[in-house]
Write an enzyme that holds these catalytic residues in place. Sequence first.
Site, PDB file in Angstrom:
ATOM      1  N   ASN A  93      15.334   8.760  28.005  1.00 49.66           N
ATOM      2  CA  ASN A  93      16.014   7.798  27.132  1.00 49.66           C
ATOM      3  C   ASN A  93      16.227   6.451  27.834  1.00 49.66           C
ATOM      4  OD1 ASN A  93      17.431   6.765  24.992  1.00 49.66           O
ATOM      5  ND2 ASN A  93      19.188   8.158  25.163  1.00 49.66           N
ATOM      6  N   HIS A 121      28.312  19.185  17.196  1.00 50.68           N
ATOM      7  CA  HIS A 121      29.131  18.031  17.590  1.00 50.68           C
ATOM      8  C   HIS A 121      30.029  17.588  16.441  1.00 50.68           C
ATOM      9  CE1 HIS A 121      26.402  16.189  20.962  1.00 50.68           C
ATOM     10  NE2 HIS A 121      26.586  17.489  21.128  1.00 50.68           N
ATOM     11  N   ARG A 179      31.884  21.001  19.650  1.00 54.11           N
ATOM     12  CA  ARG A 179      32.307  20.010  20.638  1.00 54.11           C
ATOM     13  C   ARG A 179      33.112  18.924  19.946  1.00 54.11           C
ATOM     14  NH1 ARG A 179      28.427  15.632  23.794  1.00 54.11           N
ATOM     15  NH2 ARG A 179      29.044  14.308  22.063  1.00 54.11           N
ATOM     16  N   TYR A 207      32.455   7.135  24.060  1.00 52.20           N
ATOM     17  CA  TYR A 207      31.273   8.002  24.100  1.00 52.20           C
ATOM     18  C   TYR A 207      31.382   9.108  23.036  1.00 52.20           C
ATOM     19  CZ  TYR A 207      28.363  11.897  24.911  1.00 52.20           C
ATOM     20  OH  TYR A 207      27.491  12.923  24.671  1.00 52.20           O
ATOM     21  N   ASP A 234      32.987  16.812  26.119  1.00 53.27           N
ATOM     22  CA  ASP A 234      32.149  16.122  27.105  1.00 53.27           C
ATOM     23  C   ASP A 234      32.897  14.897  27.627  1.00 53.27           C
ATOM     24  OD1 ASP A 234      30.148  14.942  28.589  1.00 53.27           O
ATOM     25  OD2 ASP A 234      28.631  14.994  26.991  1.00 53.27           O
ATOM     26  N   HIS A 290      31.686  12.993  29.930  1.00 53.49           N
ATOM     27  CA  HIS A 290      30.603  12.027  30.176  1.00 53.49           C
ATOM     28  C   HIS A 290      30.821  11.228  31.456  1.00 53.49           C
ATOM     29  CE1 HIS A 290      27.022   9.825  28.632  1.00 53.49           C
ATOM     30  NE2 HIS A 290      26.826  11.000  28.080  1.00 53.49           N
ATOM     31  N   GLU A 344      32.682  19.431  29.986  1.00 53.83           N
ATOM     32  CA  GLU A 344      31.355  19.008  30.464  1.00 53.83           C
ATOM     33  C   GLU A 344      31.416  17.694  31.234  1.00 53.83           C
ATOM     34  OE1 GLU A 344      28.612  18.623  27.210  1.00 53.83           O
ATOM     35  OE2 GLU A 344      27.365  17.240  28.353  1.00 53.83           O
ATOM     36  N   GLU A 349      23.090  17.736  32.994  1.00 51.77           N
ATOM     37  CA  GLU A 349      22.076  17.161  32.093  1.00 51.77           C
ATOM     38  C   GLU A 349      21.234  16.076  32.757  1.00 51.77           C
ATOM     39  OE1 GLU A 349      24.806  15.972  28.919  1.00 51.77           O
ATOM     40  OE2 GLU A 349      24.433  13.875  29.426  1.00 51.77           O
ATOM     41  N   ARG A 406      23.502  22.718  32.756  1.00 53.34           N
ATOM     42  CA  ARG A 406      23.038  22.040  31.539  1.00 53.34           C
ATOM     43  C   ARG A 406      21.695  21.331  31.684  1.00 53.34           C
ATOM     44  NH1 ARG A 406      25.164  20.998  27.310  1.00 53.34           N
ATOM     45  NH2 ARG A 406      24.830  18.736  27.332  1.00 53.34           N
ATOM     46  N   HIS A 446      20.747  21.108  27.816  1.00 60.29           N
ATOM     47  CA  HIS A 446      21.069  19.831  27.170  1.00 60.29           C
ATOM     48  C   HIS A 446      20.268  19.685  25.869  1.00 60.29           C
ATOM     49  CE1 HIS A 446      21.158  15.163  27.749  1.00 60.29           C
ATOM     50  NE2 HIS A 446      22.151  15.575  26.986  1.00 60.29           N
ATOM     51  N   ASP A 490      17.982  12.631  21.876  1.00 56.49           N
ATOM     52  CA  ASP A 490      16.925  11.911  22.593  1.00 56.49           C
ATOM     53  C   ASP A 490      15.982  12.850  23.347  1.00 56.49           C
ATOM     54  OD1 ASP A 490      19.804  11.422  23.882  1.00 56.49           O
ATOM     55  OD2 ASP A 490      18.411  11.762  25.529  1.00 56.49           O
ATOM     56  N   GLU A 503      23.402  23.510  23.054  1.00 55.99           N
ATOM     57  CA  GLU A 503      23.859  22.309  22.345  1.00 55.99           C
ATOM     58  C   GLU A 503      22.918  22.014  21.170  1.00 55.99           C
ATOM     59  OE1 GLU A 503      23.569  18.682  24.612  1.00 55.99           O
ATOM     60  OE2 GLU A 503      25.120  17.712  23.407  1.00 55.99           O
ATOM     61  N   TRP A 534      28.920   5.273  32.332  1.00 60.35           N
ATOM     62  CA  TRP A 534      28.910   5.487  30.881  1.00 60.35           C
ATOM     63  C   TRP A 534      28.770   6.978  30.615  1.00 60.35           C
ATOM     64  CZ3 TRP A 534      25.319   7.441  27.242  1.00 60.35           C
ATOM     65  CH2 TRP A 534      25.798   7.362  25.909  1.00 60.35           C
TER      66      TRP A 534
HETATM   67  C1  CS2 Z   1      25.135  13.891  26.132  1.00 57.33           C
HETATM   68  C2  CS2 Z   1      24.029  13.020  25.695  1.00 57.33           C
HETATM   69  O1  CS2 Z   1      24.419  15.587  24.669  1.00 57.33           O
HETATM   70  C3  CS2 Z   1      25.166  15.298  25.584  1.00 57.33           C
HETATM   71  O2  CS2 Z   1      25.944  16.058  26.084  1.00 57.33           O
HETATM   72  O3  CS2 Z   1      25.810  13.709  27.263  1.00 57.33           O
HETATM   73  O4  CS2 Z   1      24.428  12.461  24.484  1.00 57.33           O
HETATM   74  C4  CS2 Z   1      23.609  11.907  26.645  1.00 57.33           C
HETATM   75  O5  CS2 Z   1      24.523  10.867  26.628  1.00 57.33           O
HETATM   76  C5  CS2 Z   1      22.251  11.396  26.250  1.00 57.33           C
HETATM   77  O6  CS2 Z   1      21.343  12.439  26.160  1.00 57.33           O
HETATM   78  C6  CS2 Z   1      21.737  10.358  27.235  1.00 57.33           C
HETATM   79  O7  CS2 Z   1      20.412  10.053  26.987  1.00 57.33           O
HETATM   80 MG    MG Z   2      26.718  15.499  27.906  1.00 57.97          MG
END
Ligand code: CS2
Ligand code: MG
Length: 406
Positions: free
Chosen positions: A37, A122, A147, A159, A213, A215, A239, A265, A286, A315, A319, A342, A406
């Site tokens: 991504n 989600h 989630r 996020y 998450d 993040h 997560e 991830e 993950r 993961h 994307d 997920e 991020w």
């Molecule tokens: C994430 C993703 O799915 C998840 O848990 O952390 O949304 C992640 O931000 C993206 O795959 C980044 O490309």
């Molecule tokens: Mg994640």
Amino acid sequence: MKIQDVKVFVASPGRNFVTLKIITEEGLYGLGDATVNGRELAVAAYLKDHVAPCLIGKDAHNIEDIWQYLYRGVYWRKGPINMAAIGAVDMALWDLKGKAAGLPVYQLLGGRSRKGVTLYAHAQGATIEETLGAAQVWIDKGFKAVRLQCAIPGLEGTYGVKTKEQKDYFAMQSKRYLPPEEPWSTAKYLNFIPDLFKAARERFGDSVELLHDVHHRLTPIEAARLGKALEPYHLFFLEDAVAAENQESCAVIRQHTTTPLAIGEIYNTIWDCKGMIENQSIDYIRVAATHAGGISGVRRIADYAGLFHVRTAFHGPPDISPIGHAAHMHLGLWVPNFGIQEFVRFGTEVSDRVFSYPMRVEDGMALLEDKPGLGVDFNEDEADLHPYKRSYLPVSRLEDGTLWNW
Ligand code: CS2
Ligand code: MG
């Protein structure tokens, strides 16, 4: 089964996806996902210019030898671009082997260990009420795990929570297609998140598994505070509570809380997670087939994790292409130490015209049709209608302007 041709496609049916097609002299083909991504063209060029020439004439049956050739043989090991390229080649070769054998990939891995792959969905919202309403929709559809991500009061852009204009992925990019910026405040976040899970348990009782998450936003001790605060609401997992590079960080969190931890991830190889698996400082790994060396790379990690009570939670974001998701479904049907998968969605109306895939969801579980190989198909003419568009993930800044994770 000699490899005759290798093609790389970068198409954007809603999101950018990098797709690899390996064609044999017999006219069979295998498909792989190489999407990184925000850096899609780098992996496409790596595949076209450096990997494809080495594959022509090789026996597509020799999955392990080709994996080692592209890993040990390049001298520059690991890295997201290299490992995504290896991942796509590996997936395409498993797809080909399955097609040659007339068997789905999970059969080649060792067969079925369960009836389907349990998913978590989600749910997100601008308020706690809205987030719980979104979770209710999944629960009503039969999902057993959700989630929860909620906008943090006082922070513009959080996020996992889309504002109206972010609903179209490309509209969230600025006019010049540069990374959007989002503010971050750890204090505001930590003071708010326990309320979200308190409200969720009050509404849903124990009838559903809850996940969250972070993040990568916290330090280990902040993550420990959050883990402790969330203990009464017994999450399935927390997560990416910290940035993932330092494998010792999860051990610090672990000393303070029984909230289960998931991470991985952004990892590309078993070396990225070996320490935290051995130390039993995480509960779920993950990694993604697309980013960690394909089915062969992820299988090695999952098997090793099993020795230390660590289970899988591959993961599954939007994307990763339907080819990458299909790889996870085959792995998930087989892997003995399966945890959860997920699930955002397998595709959209537009991407469904480019990729067809052999999965359906019933009661929060993905069921796979028994097609040979991975079971996904790719329509090249449709893909041509959706050319690549430059896009970036957002970046975070603290309220004083300091760049953050991020
Ligand atoms: C994430 C993703 O799915 C998840 O848990 O952390 O949304 C992640 O931000 C993206 O795959 C980044 O490309
Ligand atoms: Mg994640």
